[in-house]
Design a protein around this motif. Structure first.
Motif, short mmCIF file in Angstrom:
data_model
loop_
_atom_site.label_atom_id
_atom_site.label_comp_id
_atom_site.label_asym_id
_atom_site.label_seq_id
_atom_site.Cartn_x
_atom_site.Cartn_y
_atom_site.Cartn_z
N UNK A 201 2.61 2.79 -12.87
CA UNK A 201 3.93 2.88 -12.23
C UNK A 201 4.34 1.49 -11.76
N UNK A 202 5.64 1.35 -11.56
CA UNK A 202 6.17 0.06 -11.12
C UNK A 202 6.07 -0.04 -9.60
N UNK A 203 5.54 -1.15 -9.12
CA UNK A 203 5.45 -1.43 -7.69
C UNK A 203 6.01 -2.83 -7.44
N UNK A 204 7.03 -2.94 -6.60
CA UNK A 204 7.65 -4.24 -6.31
C UNK A 204 7.88 -5.07 -7.58
N UNK A 205 8.37 -4.38 -8.61
CA UNK A 205 8.79 -5.08 -9.82
C UNK A 205 7.72 -5.28 -10.87
N UNK A 206 6.48 -4.90 -10.57
CA UNK A 206 5.39 -5.09 -11.56
C UNK A 206 4.85 -3.73 -11.99
N UNK A 207 4.61 -3.59 -13.29
CA UNK A 207 3.92 -2.38 -13.79
C UNK A 207 2.44 -2.52 -13.42
N UNK A 208 1.97 -1.63 -12.58
CA UNK A 208 0.59 -1.69 -12.09
C UNK A 208 -0.22 -0.60 -12.77
N UNK A 209 -1.16 -1.01 -13.60
CA UNK A 209 -2.03 -0.06 -14.29
C UNK A 209 -3.38 -0.10 -13.60
N UNK A 210 -3.75 1.02 -12.99
CA UNK A 210 -5.01 1.03 -12.24
C UNK A 210 -5.61 2.42 -12.19
N UNK A 211 -6.92 2.47 -11.93
CA UNK A 211 -7.62 3.74 -11.77
C UNK A 211 -7.58 4.15 -10.30
N UNK A 212 -7.70 5.45 -10.10
CA UNK A 212 -7.62 6.01 -8.75
C UNK A 212 -8.85 5.62 -7.93
N UNK A 213 -8.69 5.75 -6.62
CA UNK A 213 -9.80 5.60 -5.69
C UNK A 213 -10.73 6.81 -5.85
N UNK A 214 -11.92 6.76 -5.24
CA UNK A 214 -12.86 7.88 -5.39
C UNK A 214 -12.54 8.98 -4.37
N UNK A 215 -13.01 10.18 -4.65
CA UNK A 215 -12.85 11.30 -3.72
C UNK A 215 -13.43 10.94 -2.35
N UNK A 216 -14.59 10.29 -2.34
CA UNK A 216 -15.25 9.93 -1.08
C UNK A 216 -14.38 8.96 -0.28
N UNK A 217 -13.69 8.05 -0.99
CA UNK A 217 -12.79 7.11 -0.28
C UNK A 217 -11.62 7.86 0.35
N UNK A 218 -11.04 8.83 -0.36
CA UNK A 218 -9.93 9.59 0.23
C UNK A 218 -10.38 10.34 1.48
N UNK A 219 -11.55 10.96 1.41
CA UNK A 219 -12.00 11.75 2.57
C UNK A 219 -12.17 10.86 3.80
N UNK A 220 -12.76 9.69 3.60
CA UNK A 220 -12.96 8.78 4.74
C UNK A 220 -11.63 8.19 5.21
#
Ligand SMILES: [Zn+2]
Length: 307
Positions: A201-220
Motif C-alpha cells: 500500500x502507499x504510505x506518504x507517497x511511497x509504495x511500501x511492500x512489507x510482511x506483517x508483524x508476528x502474532x506475538x508482537x501484536x499481543x504485546x
C-alpha cells in the motif's frame, strides 16, 4: 519475572514479559536526553553529547511524574528495519543521538531501555518537536527492505521471507536467531497475502511492500497500548481514524502535533526538502483495525482485502 513498564519509578503491570534496562539481558538506551519541559534534571542532559547512563538522574520522582504526564501525550509506533531487537540495539548504539524507549522483539518480548521520564530521539516529526511529546516503540520488522530486489540496508542474496510448507517464514541469520529470548522461535507474519505474502500500500507517497508483524508482537503491543495510559494519561487509548473511509489513514495527519493517543511514525512525518525525512513506518502491513478494536475504538470497515 518483570511484566511492568516504568515511568518515574511508577510501574504498571501489562501482563507480558518486559525486560527492563536494569535486568541481566536488558538493553540500556544508548542516547537518552532530558525533555525541555521537565525540570527535575540538570538541563545539560537535554543536549549532546551523550553522557554516561548513570548521569541521567531526576530529583523528585513524584514531581517528575507530574511534569512528564503534562508533557507526553503520544505513543509512536515504528518498525526498526532490523532482524530483531538485538540487531536494532546494535544499530542505535552506532548512532550518537538515536534511541527508543521500547523495543518489541519478534517473539513478543518487550524491552524497556530507560525510564520514560527521558526523551529518546526516534521521530522528530514535521515540526521537529515530536520527541518531546512522545514515547517510542521500535518493533522488529525489516519493513520495505525485506525483499531482495528492494533491499539496500543489508547484504542479502535472497528474499528474506520464504514459503515453507505453505507458511511464510522470516529467514533469520544465525547471529540473530540465537539472540531471541524464546529459543527456537519461528518468526511468521500474523497475516499474509495468499499468493505473494507481503502487503503493498502507499504510505506518504511511497509504495511500501512489507510482511506483517508476528502474532506475538501484536499481543504485546496491544498490552502496551492499553497499559501506557495508566502511567501517562495524556496518551489516550485511540489511534487516528477517518470516519469517511472508516479506516485509520496511513499518511501524515493534519493534527499530528496535538493528537493525544497512539500514532505511527508516518502519521507525524511526511518530510520536506531540507526538513525531516519522509517516514513510512509502521508500514503497509500493520493491522491498525486490530489495534483500534482492541482499544475499544471504532471497528470501522471490514478488512476487504488482505493487502
Ligand atoms: Zn520510525
Amino acid at each position: 519475572m518483570n511484566q511492568s513498564i516504568v515511568a518515574c519509578g511508577k510501574k504498571i503491570d501489562i501482563g507480558r514479559r518486559v525486560v527492563l534496562w536494569s535486568e541481566k539481558g536488558g538493553f540500556r538506551c544508548p542516547n537518552p536526553r532530558g525533555r525541555a519541559a521537565c525540570r527535575q534534571h540538570d538541563p545539560v542532559l537535554n543536549d549532546r553529547p551523550t553522557r554516561p547512563f548513570a548521569d541521567y538522574r531526576f530529583r523528585d520522582a513524584g514531581q517528575a511524574h507530574a511534569e512528564l504526564a503534562q508533557t507526553v501525550h503520544q505513543l509512536i509506533l515504528h518498525y526498526d528495519a532490523c532482524y530483531s531487537s538485538h540487531h536494532c540495539h546494535q544499530v542505535l548504539k552506532a548512532s550518537d543521538f538515536k534511541g527508543s524507549h521500547f523495543y518489541l522483539d519478534l517473539d513478543g518480548t518487550l524491552y524497556q531501555t530507560c525510564d520514560l521520564y527521558w526523551k529518546t530521539n526516534t521521530a522528530p516529526a514535521d515540526d521537529r518537536l515530536g520527541n518531546e511529546r512522545s514515547v517510542h516503540v521500535e518493533m522488529a520488522n525489516l519493513g520495505w527492505e525485506a525483499r531482495l530486489n528492494e533491499s539496500t540496508l543489508y547484504p542479502i542474496d535472497r528474499d528474506q521471507y520464504q514459503l515453507q510448507n505453505g507458511q511464510w517464514v522470516l529467514h533469520l541469520p544465525e547471529k540473530y536467531r540465537g539472540r531471541l529470548p524464546a529459543p527456537g522461535f519461528t518468526p511468521v507474519p500474523a497475516r499474509a497475502h495468499r499468493l505473494r505474502g507481503y502487503f503493498s500500500r502507499r504510505v506518504n507517497g511511497k509504495i511500501v511492500r512489507m510482511w506483517d508483524f508476528t502474532e506475538e508482537q501484536y499481543q504485546t503491543l496491544i498490552a502496551l497500548a492499553r497499559g501506557i495510559g495508566h502511567l501517562l494519561p495524556g496518551i489516550a487509548a485511540r489511534v487516528p481514524y477517518d470516519p469517511e473511509t472508516r479506516r485509520t489513514p496511513l499518511d501524515r495527519i493534519e493534527n499530528f502535533a496535538s493528537f493525544h493517543g497512539i500514532l505511527g511514525h508516518a502519521h507525524v512525518q511526511q518530510g520536506s526538502p531540507g526538513g525531516p525525512d519522509a517516514k513510512y513506518d509502521p508500514g503497509s502491513a500493520f493491522n491498525w483495525s486490530r489495534l483500534r478494536v482492541a482499544l475499544g475504538q471504532h471497528p470501522g470497515a471490514p478488512e476487504k482485502s488482505k493487502a
